[in-house]
Design a protein around this motif. Structure first.
Motif, PDB file in Angstrom:
ATOM      1  N   ASN A 154      22.845 107.390  67.234  1.00  0.00           N
ATOM      2  CA  ASN A 154      21.991 108.070  66.632  1.00  0.00           C
ATOM      3  C   ASN A 154      22.209 108.236  65.668  1.00  0.00           C
ATOM      4  OD1 ASN A 154      19.657 108.834  68.411  1.00  0.00           O
ATOM      5  ND2 ASN A 154      21.416 109.640  69.379  1.00  0.00           N
ATOM      6  N   LEU A 155      23.664 108.026  65.035  1.00  0.00           N
ATOM      7  CA  LEU A 155      23.876 107.903  63.549  1.00  0.00           C
ATOM      8  C   LEU A 155      22.862 107.510  62.694  1.00  0.00           C
ATOM      9  CD1 LEU A 155      27.438 105.708  63.305  1.00  0.00           C
ATOM     10  CD2 LEU A 155      26.593 108.090  62.428  1.00  0.00           C
ATOM     11  N   GLU A 156      22.166 106.660  62.684  1.00  0.00           N
ATOM     12  CA  GLU A 156      21.028 106.439  61.659  1.00  0.00           C
ATOM     13  C   GLU A 156      19.781 106.540  61.826  1.00  0.00           C
ATOM     14  OE1 GLU A 156      20.819 101.754  60.273  1.00  0.00           O
ATOM     15  OE2 GLU A 156      22.835 101.868  61.504  1.00  0.00           O
ATOM     16  N   ASN A 157      19.624 108.282  63.146  1.00  0.00           N
ATOM     17  CA  ASN A 157      18.401 108.861  62.881  1.00  0.00           C
ATOM     18  C   ASN A 157      19.093 109.671  62.392  1.00  0.00           C
ATOM     19  OD1 ASN A 157      16.942 110.054  64.390  1.00  0.00           O
ATOM     20  ND2 ASN A 157      16.468 108.920  66.003  1.00  0.00           N
ATOM     21  N   PHE A 158      18.247 110.294  61.212  1.00  0.00           N
ATOM     22  CA  PHE A 158      19.197 111.787  60.972  1.00  0.00           C
ATOM     23  C   PHE A 158      18.769 112.736  61.309  1.00  0.00           C
ATOM     24  CE2 PHE A 158      18.968 108.566  56.253  1.00  0.00           C
ATOM     25  CZ  PHE A 158      20.351 107.242  57.121  1.00  0.00           C
ATOM     26  N   ASN A 159      17.361 113.119  61.968  1.00  0.00           N
ATOM     27  CA  ASN A 159      17.007 114.220  62.145  1.00  0.00           C
ATOM     28  C   ASN A 159      17.627 114.493  63.672  1.00  0.00           C
ATOM     29  OD1 ASN A 159      14.855 115.488  59.911  1.00  0.00           O
ATOM     30  ND2 ASN A 159      14.216 113.007  60.488  1.00  0.00           N
ATOM     31  N   VAL A 160      17.752 113.124  64.514  1.00  0.00           N
ATOM     32  CA  VAL A 160      18.199 113.755  66.033  1.00  0.00           C
ATOM     33  C   VAL A 160      19.568 113.932  65.700  1.00  0.00           C
ATOM     34  CG1 VAL A 160      19.118 112.237  67.468  1.00  0.00           C
ATOM     35  CG2 VAL A 160      16.367 111.859  66.791  1.00  0.00           C
ATOM     36  N   PHE A 161      20.017 113.339  64.765  1.00  0.00           N
ATOM     37  CA  PHE A 161      21.866 113.363  64.715  1.00  0.00           C
ATOM     38  C   PHE A 161      22.323 114.440  63.748  1.00  0.00           C
ATOM     39  CE2 PHE A 161      25.675 113.193  61.717  1.00  0.00           C
ATOM     40  CZ  PHE A 161      26.796 112.175  62.794  1.00  0.00           C
ATOM     41  N   ALA A 162      21.419 114.952  63.015  1.00  0.00           N
ATOM     42  CA  ALA A 162      21.710 116.077  62.382  1.00  0.00           C
ATOM     43  C   ALA A 162      21.876 117.202  63.706  1.00  0.00           C
ATOM     44  CB  ALA A 162      20.446 116.905  61.473  1.00  0.00           C
ATOM     45  N   LEU A 163      20.721 117.561  64.284  1.00  0.00           N
ATOM     46  CA  LEU A 163      20.727 118.414  65.833  1.00  0.00           C
ATOM     47  C   LEU A 163      21.817 118.555  66.508  1.00  0.00           C
ATOM     48  CD1 LEU A 163      16.264 118.438  65.967  1.00  0.00           C
ATOM     49  CD2 LEU A 163      17.936 119.816  64.235  1.00  0.00           C
ATOM     50  N   GLU A 209      26.337 107.736  55.259  1.00  0.00           N
ATOM     51  CA  GLU A 209      28.314 108.666  55.298  1.00  0.00           C
ATOM     52  C   GLU A 209      28.643 109.003  55.786  1.00  0.00           C
ATOM     53  OE1 GLU A 209      29.941 105.290  54.436  1.00  0.00           O
ATOM     54  OE2 GLU A 209      28.784 104.242  55.042  1.00  0.00           O
ATOM     55  N   LEU A 210      28.022 110.274  55.190  1.00  0.00           N
ATOM     56  CA  LEU A 210      27.962 111.736  55.912  1.00  0.00           C
ATOM     57  C   LEU A 210      27.854 111.664  57.356  1.00  0.00           C
ATOM     58  CD1 LEU A 210      25.794 113.903  53.185  1.00  0.00           C
ATOM     59  CD2 LEU A 210      28.109 113.107  52.939  1.00  0.00           C
ATOM     60  N   ASN A 211      27.486 111.236  57.222  1.00  0.00           N
ATOM     61  CA  ASN A 211      26.942 110.931  58.857  1.00  0.00           C
ATOM     62  C   ASN A 211      28.150 110.158  59.322  1.00  0.00           C
ATOM     63  OD1 ASN A 211      24.757 112.600  59.081  1.00  0.00           O
ATOM     64  ND2 ASN A 211      23.237 110.403  59.932  1.00  0.00           N
ATOM     65  N   LYS A 212      28.905 109.450  59.431  1.00  0.00           N
ATOM     66  CA  LYS A 212      29.978 108.268  59.670  1.00  0.00           C
ATOM     67  C   LYS A 212      31.171 109.743  59.078  1.00  0.00           C
ATOM     68  CE  LYS A 212      28.032 103.655  58.957  1.00  0.00           C
ATOM     69  NZ  LYS A 212      28.498 103.095  57.757  1.00  0.00           N
TER      70      LYS A 212
END
Length: 268
Positions: A154-163, A209-212
């Motif tokens: 879910n790297l590119e699904n920002f809401n799902v990744f944040a949670l 990039e922050l998610n990565k």
């Protein structure tokens, strides 16, 4: 004739005012007895309490006192009372989220800042990673690896990744083995989770990039835990938490904790 020496009159010491004695009401006594049974595990979640008539006989109290005790325990989220046919009182243990909301409200009332919430986590979490690296089980590692796979998907699904990243913190704290600190960090994490949507809503251009970077840090921490490198695990997590603090505060500012009712950030 001898002169009589006058004996000085002793000053009368002030009489201390007695404090009023609080005599517990019958409802308080009943609530305390039931609360103790719940804490000791004699009553477990889902257990039904006896019928009112039985409990009135057991405690030698009136129905009104018994129901008042129930209201006290309901307010503490220790029981759930259903009225009508098939109703009655059942044990319902409080959830972490309820405690987190109460703590969050108190912090907001006292003017605590998001910065203070993040600093508290920065102090508490790294030492727990040191402990987890020392005491982890195969089951702990599997839970971490499975969750990393979810983050990766879910790297590119920002809401799902944040949670998902917030959930990774929760898993770590629960697996670290210190019940007290796990509960404390869980409450702080719940408060922080309420800010995640505000952070994501800013639609940063570098969010992917922050998610990565976050996923890389989570993976490195898990590697250090698996290799039982306690000091490295603590260091990795300290650096990660500092990065998180700097990024979030840089974006949202050092605002007060989230308004739990209005859903707004209140600037200091």
């Amino acid at each position: 004739m001898a002169t009589r020496t006058k004996t000085p009159r002793r000053e009368r010491e002030p009489v201390a005012k007695s404090q009023p004695i609080h005599v517990p009401k019958a409802a308080e006594i009943i609530a305390e007895k039931l609360r103790r049974r719940i804490v000791l595990g004699e009553l477990k979640a889902g257990d039904a309490l006896p019928a009112e008539a039985e409990m009135m006989l057991e405690f030698s109290v009136s129905r009104s006192s018994l129901r008042e005790a129930f209201r006290v325990l309901e307010a503490e989220s220790l029981i759930e009372v259903k009225r009508g046919a098939g109703g009655g009182a059942r044990i319902k243990l409080p959830k972490d989220e309820i405690a987190a909301k109460s703590i969050g409200t108190l912090l907001q009332i006292r003017g605590a800042s998001l910065k203070e919430v993040l600093e508290a986590r920065l102090i508490i979490e790294p030492p727990l990673m040191r402990a987890l690296a020392t005491t982890h089980t195969d089951e702990d590692l599997k839970a971490l690896r499975d969750h990393l796979a979810k983050e990766s998907d879910n790297l590119e699904n920002f809401n799902v990744f944040a949670l998902a990243t917030a959930e990774f913190h929760r898993i770590l704290m629960q697996r670290a083995g210190n019940v007290v600190l796990a509960l404390m960090t869980g409450m702080l994490d719940d408060i922080f989770r309420r800010h995640v949507t505000h952070f994501i809503a800013r639609a940063r251009e570098d969010q992917l990039e922050l998610n990565k970077v976050a996923l890389a840090n989570h993976t490195l921490l898990t590697d250090m835990i698996e290799s039982r490198n306690a000091e490295a695990a603590a260091a990795v997590w300290r650096q990660h938490m500092q990065q998180l603090k700097d990024i979030v505060l840089g974006e949202l500012g050092e605002a007060s904790v989230l308004d739990l009712y209005g859903g707004q950030l209140i600037p200091q």
